[in-house]
Design a protein around this motif. Structure first.
Motif, PDB file in Angstrom:
ATOM      1  N   SER A  24      30.499  23.677  87.353  1.00 14.50           N
ATOM      2  CA  SER A  24      30.017  25.081  87.489  1.00 14.50           C
ATOM      3  C   SER A  24      31.414  25.710  87.793  1.00 14.50           C
ATOM      4  N   LEU A  25      31.949  26.281  86.770  1.00 16.58           N
ATOM      5  CA  LEU A  25      33.162  26.957  87.165  1.00 16.58           C
ATOM      6  C   LEU A  25      33.209  28.483  86.289  1.00 16.58           C
ATOM      7  N   PRO A  26      33.655  29.308  86.951  1.00 15.10           N
ATOM      8  CA  PRO A  26      33.548  30.746  86.496  1.00 15.10           C
ATOM      9  C   PRO A  26      34.430  30.815  85.082  1.00 15.10           C
ATOM     10  N   ALA A  27      34.255  31.674  84.146  1.00 16.69           N
ATOM     11  CA  ALA A  27      34.899  31.525  83.068  1.00 16.69           C
ATOM     12  C   ALA A  27      36.502  32.138  83.418  1.00 16.69           C
ATOM     13  N   ARG A  28      36.882  33.080  84.376  1.00 16.69           N
ATOM     14  CA  ARG A  28      38.287  33.296  84.767  1.00 16.69           C
ATOM     15  C   ARG A  28      38.867  32.421  85.262  1.00 16.69           C
ATOM     16  N   GLU A  29      38.354  31.013  85.662  1.00 14.14           N
ATOM     17  CA  GLU A  29      39.075  29.840  86.165  1.00 14.14           C
ATOM     18  C   GLU A  29      39.274  28.503  85.282  1.00 14.14           C
ATOM     19  N   ARG A  30      38.539  28.642  83.969  1.00 15.33           N
ATOM     20  CA  ARG A  30      38.734  27.658  83.274  1.00 15.33           C
ATOM     21  C   ARG A  30      40.092  27.418  82.759  1.00 15.33           C
ATOM     22  N   LEU A  31      40.837  28.160  82.419  1.00 15.63           N
ATOM     23  CA  LEU A  31      42.083  28.029  81.814  1.00 15.63           C
ATOM     24  C   LEU A  31      42.942  27.343  82.890  1.00 15.63           C
ATOM     25  N   ARG A  32      42.628  27.713  83.966  1.00 16.99           N
ATOM     26  CA  ARG A  32      43.584  26.890  85.102  1.00 16.99           C
ATOM     27  C   ARG A  32      43.156  25.430  85.308  1.00 16.99           C
ATOM     28  N   ALA A  33      41.815  25.198  85.264  1.00 19.23           N
ATOM     29  CA  ALA A  33      41.262  23.715  85.245  1.00 19.23           C
ATOM     30  C   ALA A  33      41.977  23.032  84.068  1.00 19.23           C
ATOM     31  N   TYR A  34      41.816  23.653  82.865  1.00 18.34           N
ATOM     32  CA  TYR A  34      42.355  23.117  81.600  1.00 18.34           C
ATOM     33  C   TYR A  34      43.711  22.594  81.664  1.00 18.34           C
ATOM     34  N   ALA A  35      44.549  23.657  82.307  1.00 16.66           N
ATOM     35  CA  ALA A  35      45.885  23.460  82.238  1.00 16.66           C
ATOM     36  C   ALA A  35      46.410  22.328  83.250  1.00 16.66           C
ATOM     37  N   GLY A  36      45.364  21.723  83.839  1.00 20.54           N
ATOM     38  CA  GLY A  36      45.730  20.450  84.776  1.00 20.54           C
ATOM     39  C   GLY A  36      45.582  19.273  83.823  1.00 20.54           C
ATOM     40  N   TRP A  37      44.826  19.431  82.812  1.00 22.32           N
ATOM     41  CA  TRP A  37      44.994  18.246  81.661  1.00 22.32           C
ATOM     42  C   TRP A  37      46.192  18.581  80.613  1.00 22.32           C
ATOM     43  N   CYS A  38      46.300  19.716  80.050  1.00 18.58           N
ATOM     44  CA  CYS A  38      47.241  19.959  79.100  1.00 18.58           C
ATOM     45  C   CYS A  38      48.225  20.757  79.451  1.00 18.58           C
ATOM     46  N   ASN A  39      49.544  21.062  78.726  1.00 13.94           N
ATOM     47  CA  ASN A  39      50.345  22.023  78.912  1.00 13.94           C
ATOM     48  C   ASN A  39      50.552  23.084  77.634  1.00 13.94           C
ATOM     49  N   ALA A  40      49.538  23.220  76.967  1.00 23.50           N
ATOM     50  CA  ALA A  40      49.508  23.940  75.672  1.00 23.50           C
ATOM     51  C   ALA A  40      48.039  24.447  75.222  1.00 23.50           C
ATOM     52  N   VAL A  41      47.865  25.514  74.614  1.00 16.67           N
ATOM     53  CA  VAL A  41      46.586  25.672  73.996  1.00 16.67           C
ATOM     54  C   VAL A  41      46.866  26.376  72.939  1.00 16.67           C
ATOM     55  N   GLU A  42      45.984  26.271  71.771  1.00 16.78           N
ATOM     56  CA  GLU A  42      45.812  27.245  70.732  1.00 16.78           C
ATOM     57  C   GLU A  42      45.018  28.531  70.959  1.00 16.78           C
ATOM     58  N   GLY A  43      45.405  29.611  70.775  1.00 19.23           N
ATOM     59  CA  GLY A  43      44.749  30.784  70.842  1.00 19.23           C
ATOM     60  C   GLY A  43      43.887  31.201  69.720  1.00 19.23           C
ATOM     61  N   ASN A  44      42.963  30.693  69.281  1.00 21.48           N
ATOM     62  CA  ASN A  44      42.001  30.949  68.105  1.00 21.48           C
ATOM     63  C   ASN A  44      41.305  31.984  68.225  1.00 21.48           C
TER      64      ASN A  44
END
Length: 283
Positions: A24-44
């Protein structure tokens, strides 16, 4: 210093909570959590609507200075108007992305109907983009891959604008028929084009589409680990995005790709360990 960036097509996905992201993670915090796994993202998502500048500011706040965004230009610019009369849309788009600074690459993805006869328009558009912004272009017209003259024409236009050619490598995916609903959907939608491994700039970008099977996906990316290792040795800083038909395992696959390259380039720094979400093994 040369760096390798790896990531996925998104930073949140229905299969990730409880595995790669807290349950359970607010939408505004999901990128921060993802950035613990990866150091780039596509902005689709920016293809469909330009985000508010305040929203982009939260993206900047949730990621570190070495995190890379490859952000797709709005479809009204690339697909609907094809660079004609898009000044106001581009001003709004560039203003919205300003909080990301030089962490954002401007990604021009073009439709399959955009062919060699349109290259001049592309070149003029790219040269009008801000000089301090990285540029990248993805084309899907077969002529750019199969006709040497068309390949050279596009490479020349990109070189004049210091822009990178982004290959979307689907060759492994199309080696055998689909075996899942997600794969059948991708089979109908994804482009079938030859693999391209030539870099034009010091920051090449690759999009790789694997298969439902983790083993087939990993085996299929072997040519890319060798290419990316060579780029790093040349002093380039590549970004590689890992896709599968359902993207359920994408963050773990991105990290596994990074580790595979690191076996070839031992001096490459390890990715930071993500915060644990569950103790179970990923594969």
């Amino acid at each position: 210093m040369a760096r390798l960036h790896v990531g996925c097509a998104m930073w949140t996905h229905k299969a990730w909570p409880g595995r790669f992201l807290p349950q359970s993670l607010p939408a505004r915090e999901r990128l921060r959590a993802y950035a613990g796994w990866c150091n780039a993202v596509e902005g689709n998502t920016t293809f469909y609507a330009t985000p508010a500048r305040s929203t982009v500011a939260t993206w900047a706040q949730q990621t570190g200075p070495n995190f890379r965004f490859v952000v797709k230009l709005p479809k009204i610019v690339t697909h609907e108007r094809r660079f004609v009369g898009v000044e106001s849309e581009m001003r709004a788009f560039l203003d919205a992305l300003e909080p990301l600074g030089d962490r954002a690459v401007l990604w021009t993805q073009l439709p399959g109907s955009f062919g060699p006869s349109d290259v001049d328009a592309l070149g003029r558009f790219l040269r009008r983009l801000p000089a301090d912004r990285r540029r990248a272009v993805e084309v899907r017209h077969p002529g750019f891959f199969t006709n040497a003259g068309s390949t050279s024409l596009l490479e020349g236009a990109l070189a004049d604008a210091d822009a990178e050619w982004v290959p979307f490598d689907t060759t492994v995916f199309f080696q055998s028929p689909p075996t899942s609903e997600a794969a059948r959907d991708a089979w109908a939608k994804k482009p079938r084009l030859p693999r391209r491994t030539r870099a034009l700039t010091d920051q090449p970008i690759v999009r790789y589409l694997g298969r439902d099977s983790v083993e087939e996906t990993v085996e299929g990316w072997r040519p890319w680990t060798a290419v990316v290792a060579d780029w790093l040795r040349e002093g380039r800083s590549p970004t590689v995005f890992l896709h599968t038909p359902d993207n359920d395992e994408a963050p773990a696959l991105a990290r596994r790709f990074y580790d595979d390259v690191r076996t070839l380039v031992p001096g490459l720094d390890a990715l930071p360990e993500p915060d644990p979400v569950q103790p179970a093994t990923l594969f």
